[in-house]
Motif scaffolding. Structure first.
Motif, PDB file in Angstrom:
ATOM      1  N   THR A  16      -1.011  10.165  -0.207  1.00  0.00           N
ATOM      2  CA  THR A  16       0.125  10.049  -1.139  1.00  0.00           C
ATOM      3  C   THR A  16       0.524   8.584  -1.353  1.00  0.00           C
ATOM      4  OG1 THR A  16       0.820  12.130  -0.008  1.00  0.00           O
ATOM      5  CG2 THR A  16       2.607  10.967  -1.446  1.00  0.00           C
ATOM      6  N   LEU A  17       0.631   7.829  -0.395  1.00  0.00           N
ATOM      7  CA  LEU A  17       1.120   6.551  -0.409  1.00  0.00           C
ATOM      8  C   LEU A  17       0.183   5.580  -1.385  1.00  0.00           C
ATOM      9  CD1 LEU A  17       3.589   4.823   0.618  1.00  0.00           C
ATOM     10  CD2 LEU A  17       2.124   3.960   2.226  1.00  0.00           C
ATOM     11  N   GLY A  19      -1.819   7.081  -3.646  1.00  0.00           N
ATOM     12  CA  GLY A  19      -1.689   7.485  -5.069  1.00  0.00           C
ATOM     13  C   GLY A  19      -0.514   6.859  -5.762  1.00  0.00           C
ATOM     14  N   LEU A  20       0.925   6.724  -4.771  1.00  0.00           N
ATOM     15  CA  LEU A  20       1.969   6.098  -5.502  1.00  0.00           C
ATOM     16  C   LEU A  20       1.738   4.886  -5.882  1.00  0.00           C
ATOM     17  CD1 LEU A  20       4.512   7.597  -2.988  1.00  0.00           C
ATOM     18  CD2 LEU A  20       4.065   8.212  -5.550  1.00  0.00           C
ATOM     19  N   LEU A  21       1.131   4.237  -5.015  1.00  0.00           N
ATOM     20  CA  LEU A  21       0.797   2.512  -5.481  1.00  0.00           C
ATOM     21  C   LEU A  21      -0.345   2.295  -6.433  1.00  0.00           C
ATOM     22  CD1 LEU A  21       1.359   1.007  -2.021  1.00  0.00           C
ATOM     23  CD2 LEU A  21       3.040   1.203  -3.855  1.00  0.00           C
ATOM     24  N   ALA A  23      -0.912   3.889  -9.311  1.00  0.00           N
ATOM     25  CA  ALA A  23      -0.638   3.942 -10.733  1.00  0.00           C
ATOM     26  C   ALA A  23       0.230   2.914 -10.942  1.00  0.00           C
ATOM     27  CB  ALA A  23      -0.074   5.297 -11.054  1.00  0.00           C
TER      28      ALA A  23
END
Lengths: 54, 383
Positions: A16-17, A19-21, A23
């Protein structure tokens, strides 16, 4: 403590982390990686909620 | 028994922080859902029809738009100008005074490429609230301005504590279970406990990031206020006592834009604040420029251009806490990775709603349930 408790949650958290970073820091392929990464925890939820083997 | 004592302590934190913030969080999740697609919904409900022009049509001179605005409202003052980098529009803000709460503040919308006036909007205070505007006010401050922001910020802090304590509790609750077990064949409350645990732990990082960046966003008023009474004040102190310029004697706005763009090649100026505006300098044009990469497009640099001579005064360095605030915006809004990211944001938001509601349900059926659970742990520990 059960050794099997944490590996999957930890992995999902890291993905998740990532993926958040991804983009936020890149474009193009990084967008696709971010979308894939953030889909994973949701897919796990759907699989475990609706398609549980009994 | 110390383990049980510590679990009970974490449980106390999880229960009370969650209970206090749950209603607010439910409201935030529900209003946040349309806000994820706010730009799309606004564009769809209030479309602007732009002339079809070739993509590389250069932008028109800002001074021409300013002249039209002044001619329409000769008795009013120019407050700021927004140069959109998304749609080909320029918004010119005017009001009778430059007081920050002037109820007559209004905007004129121009076509960025032709300089033609598209729309002369009535004052913001007299416009009916748009659907998205209503959702945003509810979401950001409950229509209460700063007190509302601080209250929701506090609820966000409680939410973050409840997530952290929830993560700690996940361990003991899952001690005997494989990841993702949902005991649907037994009592209903067991099934909902398992779902609460599964959904909560699988989205924990997203919840933490969106919760913490939400708190950060609620602090934007005090953080910008802090900046103004420290760095900005220090910078403007040397002009102390100089007369504030009359708007008739200002240097060209287009020239200020050019000066800033030359000082910051590769950056885009999106907003120009007139001297005298409470959010600017009494003696300068304040221009906000942002970078052109995904990351730097979130980071703004303020540029001061002397309002009389039109010379560059300074490119201001932003303090760390405002940089953190700027990075908190995309990570809260989910607007930085195309439509798929927005859709994912909406799905995570829906999962969060289920976690909140199941949490309340588990609290309602609590008594029987946790007493049994704690007894079991105690029995296991002493066995």
């Amino acid at each position: 403590m059960n050794k099997k408790t944490w590996p999957i949650p930890l992995l999902l958290g890291c993905i998740t982390l990532f993926g958040l970073l991804a983009a936020l820091l890149g474009t193009g392929i990084w967008y696709w990686l971010a979308w894939a990464a953030l889909t994973l925890p949701l897919a796990v939820i759907i699989r475990k909620t609706f398609f549980q083997k009994t | 028994m110390s383990t049980l004592k510590s679990i009970k302590k974490w449980f106390w934190w999880h229960r009370w922080t969650s209970l206090i913030c749950t209603l607010f969080l439910l409201m935030l999740c529900l209003t946040g859902l349309p806000l994820i697609f706010g730009d799309e919904i606004d564009g769809w409900l209030n479309p602007t029809h732009y002339e079809q022009l070739p993509k590389d049509t250069p932008a028109a001179n800002l001074d021409l738009m300013i002249a039209q605005a002044k001619a329409r409202y000769p008795g009013q003052l120019l407050s700021s100008v927004f140069v959109d980098d998304d749609e080909p529009q320029v918004l010119v803000f005017m009001a009778p005074t430059l007081k920050p709460d002037d109820k007559l503040l209004h905007s004129l919308q121009f076509d960025q490429r032709t300089g033609k006036l598209l729309k002369d909007n009535p004052p913001f205070d007299q416009q009916p609230k748009t659907f998205i505007g209503f959702m945003l006010s509810l979401h950001a401050d409950l229509f209460l301005d700063l007190p509302g922001e601080l209250l929701l910020g506090l609820m966000g802090v409680l939410f973050v504590i409840s997530i952290l304590s929830g993560i700690v509790l996940y361990g003991p609750f899952m001690k005997k279970l494989d990841f993702g077990t949902v005991r649907s064949d037994r009592a209903k409350r067991l099934k909902w406990l398992d779902l609460h645990n599964l959904l909560g732990i699988a989205t924990a990082i997203w919840l933490l990031v969106v919760g913490a960046t939400g708190v950060m966003n609620e602090l934007s008023t005090p953080l910008f206020g802090l900046w103004q009474i420290t760095d900005v004040k220090a910078m403007l102190d040397k002009y102390h006592g100089q007369p504030v310029k009359d708007q008739q004697q200002l240097s060209s706005l287009q020239n200020a834009l050019k000066t800033a763009q030359q000082a910051l090649p590769g950056m885009t100026v999106t907003s120009l604040v007139y001297p005298g505006n409470a959010f600017g300098s009494p003696f300068h044009y304040l221009l906000w420029a942002k970078g052109n990469t995904p990351l730097t497009s979130q980071l703004f640099s303020p540029v001061l251009v002397d309002a009389k001579s039109g010379q560059l005064t300074a490119v201001v360095k932003m303090p760390v806490y405002l940089r953190a605030l700027e990075l908190s915006r995309p990570l809260h809004f989910g607007n930085y990775g195309g439509t798929p990211l927005k859709l994912l944001w909406a799905l995570f938001d829906l999962v969060a709603i289920v976690v909140l509601i199941s949490g309340v349900y588990l609290w309602i059926v609590r008594r029987k349930f946790y007493e049994e659970y704690f007894k079991r742990i105690e029995a296991e520990a002493t066995a």
